[in-house]
Design a protein around this motif. Structure first.
Motif, mmCIF file in Angstrom:
data_model
loop_
_atom_site.group_PDB
_atom_site.id
_atom_site.type_symbol
_atom_site.label_atom_id
_atom_site.label_comp_id
_atom_site.label_asym_id
_atom_site.label_seq_id
_atom_site.Cartn_x
_atom_site.Cartn_y
_atom_site.Cartn_z
ATOM 1 N N MET A 1 0.899 -1.113 0.113
ATOM 2 C CA MET A 1 -0.121 0.174 0.052
ATOM 3 C C MET A 1 1.013 1.192 -0.044
ATOM 4 N N LYS A 2 0.520 2.059 -0.959
ATOM 5 C CA LYS A 2 1.445 3.248 -1.003
ATOM 6 C C LYS A 2 0.567 4.341 -0.328
ATOM 7 N N ILE A 3 1.299 5.250 0.766
ATOM 8 C CA ILE A 3 0.547 6.214 1.283
ATOM 9 C C ILE A 3 1.383 7.618 0.910
ATOM 10 N N LEU A 4 0.572 8.657 0.393
ATOM 11 C CA LEU A 4 1.159 9.863 -0.014
ATOM 12 C C LEU A 4 0.685 10.901 1.334
ATOM 13 N N HIS A 5 1.612 11.099 2.166
ATOM 14 C CA HIS A 5 1.206 11.995 3.086
ATOM 15 C C HIS A 5 1.736 13.520 2.954
ATOM 16 N N ILE A 6 0.831 14.327 2.950
ATOM 17 C CA ILE A 6 1.094 15.493 2.416
ATOM 18 C C ILE A 6 0.652 16.601 3.584
ATOM 19 N N ASP A 7 1.832 17.469 4.188
ATOM 20 C CA ASP A 7 1.406 18.406 4.963
ATOM 21 C C ASP A 7 1.514 19.877 4.474
ATOM 22 N N SER A 8 0.737 20.741 4.762
ATOM 23 C CA SER A 8 0.749 22.006 4.303
ATOM 24 C C SER A 8 0.877 23.257 5.338
ATOM 25 N N SER A 9 0.614 23.065 6.647
ATOM 26 C CA SER A 9 0.900 23.929 7.648
ATOM 27 C C SER A 9 2.211 24.609 7.614
ATOM 28 N N ILE A 10 2.264 26.082 7.919
ATOM 29 C CA ILE A 10 3.440 26.570 8.251
ATOM 30 C C ILE A 10 4.052 26.713 9.485
ATOM 31 N N VAL B 1 -0.987 8.592 9.410
ATOM 32 C CA VAL B 1 -0.196 7.590 9.000
ATOM 33 C C VAL B 1 0.409 6.604 9.850
ATOM 34 N N GLN B 2 0.542 7.054 11.134
ATOM 35 C CA GLN B 2 1.133 6.003 12.219
ATOM 36 C C GLN B 2 -0.025 4.884 12.301
ATOM 37 N N ALA C 1 2.884 -0.997 4.221
ATOM 38 C CA ALA C 1 2.625 0.547 4.097
ATOM 39 C C ALA C 1 3.983 1.283 3.743
ATOM 40 N N GLN C 2 4.002 1.842 2.680
ATOM 41 C CA GLN C 2 5.245 2.653 2.108
ATOM 42 C C GLN C 2 4.773 3.962 1.959
ATOM 43 N N VAL C 3 5.247 4.895 2.873
ATOM 44 C CA VAL C 3 4.991 6.371 2.996
ATOM 45 C C VAL C 3 5.870 7.014 2.201
ATOM 46 N N GLN C 4 5.278 8.103 1.528
ATOM 47 C CA GLN C 4 6.015 9.022 0.760
ATOM 48 C C GLN C 4 5.722 10.445 1.401
ATOM 49 N N HIS C 5 6.338 11.400 1.966
ATOM 50 C CA HIS C 5 5.967 12.529 2.695
ATOM 51 C C HIS C 5 6.306 13.687 1.915
ATOM 52 N N ILE D 1 -9.062 8.873 14.677
ATOM 53 C CA ILE D 1 -7.910 8.258 14.103
ATOM 54 C C ILE D 1 -7.761 6.804 14.561
ATOM 55 N N GLN D 2 -8.320 6.607 15.933
ATOM 56 C CA GLN D 2 -7.978 5.106 16.559
ATOM 57 C C GLN D 2 -8.774 4.165 15.817
ATOM 58 N N ALA D 3 -9.887 4.707 15.392
ATOM 59 C CA ALA D 3 -11.238 3.729 14.531
ATOM 60 C C ALA D 3 -10.735 3.499 13.064
#
Length: 189
Positions: free
Chosen positions: A1-10, A25-26, A36-40, A186-188
């Motif tokens: 499973m490929k996970i694309l993790h995007i953050d945008s906050s400054i 993601v965790q 689970a393969q994560v790309q941030h 998130i826990q669910a």
């Protein structure tokens, strides 16, 4: 499973949306293990220039290559986790710049006689939404979650969950309650 993790906050370590997206993601990593393969993609670090006519028309080789890279990350992902803080009723402009790079006719959507058809479906999207105030689900001044849902739907993705922490700037008790509610969601997962 490929996970694309995007953050945008400054806001760096003080960011609620970053904390929530990392927890999502965790949770996915715990659930799926080594699969689970994560790309941030940190949009506060990797600046994506805003769309210009030169970029749109493919007249800048460097920007065309970046656009293709961002588009391919999105297309390849099975799961997309987006950390999105609300800034002035909307998205961080860096997240909008990313949206402009993945909204590509013929790749993520096409127009037909019946209207637009998304081409990037068969993904799961989690939106980690944070808001300083309280806006609810149908606020007339929410240009954050509604826009993200519209973009993902437009590209063919309909499996979207919003995990929201709102009122985080309305005092420590309100923030604690908002975080607890979001973390229970998130826990669910």
């Amino acid at each position: 499973m490929k996970i694309l993790h995007i953050d945008s906050s400054i806001m760096g370590d003080a960011s609620v949306s970053r904390q929530l997206s990392a927890e999502i993601v965790q949770q996915l990593q715990q659930k799926h293990g080594d699969a689970a393969q994560v790309q941030h993609l940190d949009l506060a670090v990797q600046q994506i220039p805003h769309l210009s006519s030169e970029i749109l028309m493919g007249q800048n080789a460097e920007q065309s290559a970046l656009g293709e890279q961002l588009l391919q990350q999105y297309l390849d992902a099975d799961v997309v986790v987006v950390g999105a803080a609300m800034y002035n009723f909307g998205l961080p402009s860096t997240l909008k710049a990313w949206i402009d790079r993945i909204s590509v006719a013929g790749r993520t959507f096409k127009y037909t006689e019946q209207g637009p058809v998304g081409l990037a479906g068969d993904k799961k999207v989690y939106i980690a939404s944070s808001r300083g105030g309280v806006y609810g689900d149908n606020s007339p001044v929410d240009y954050q979650e509604g826009l993200l849902k519209a973009v993902f739907n437009f590209t063919g993705v309909s499996d979207i969950d919003v995990i929201r922490a709102e009122g985080v700037n309305m005092g420590p008790d309100m923030k604690a309650q908002a975080m607890a509610t979001a973390q229970a969601q998130i826990q669910a997962i």
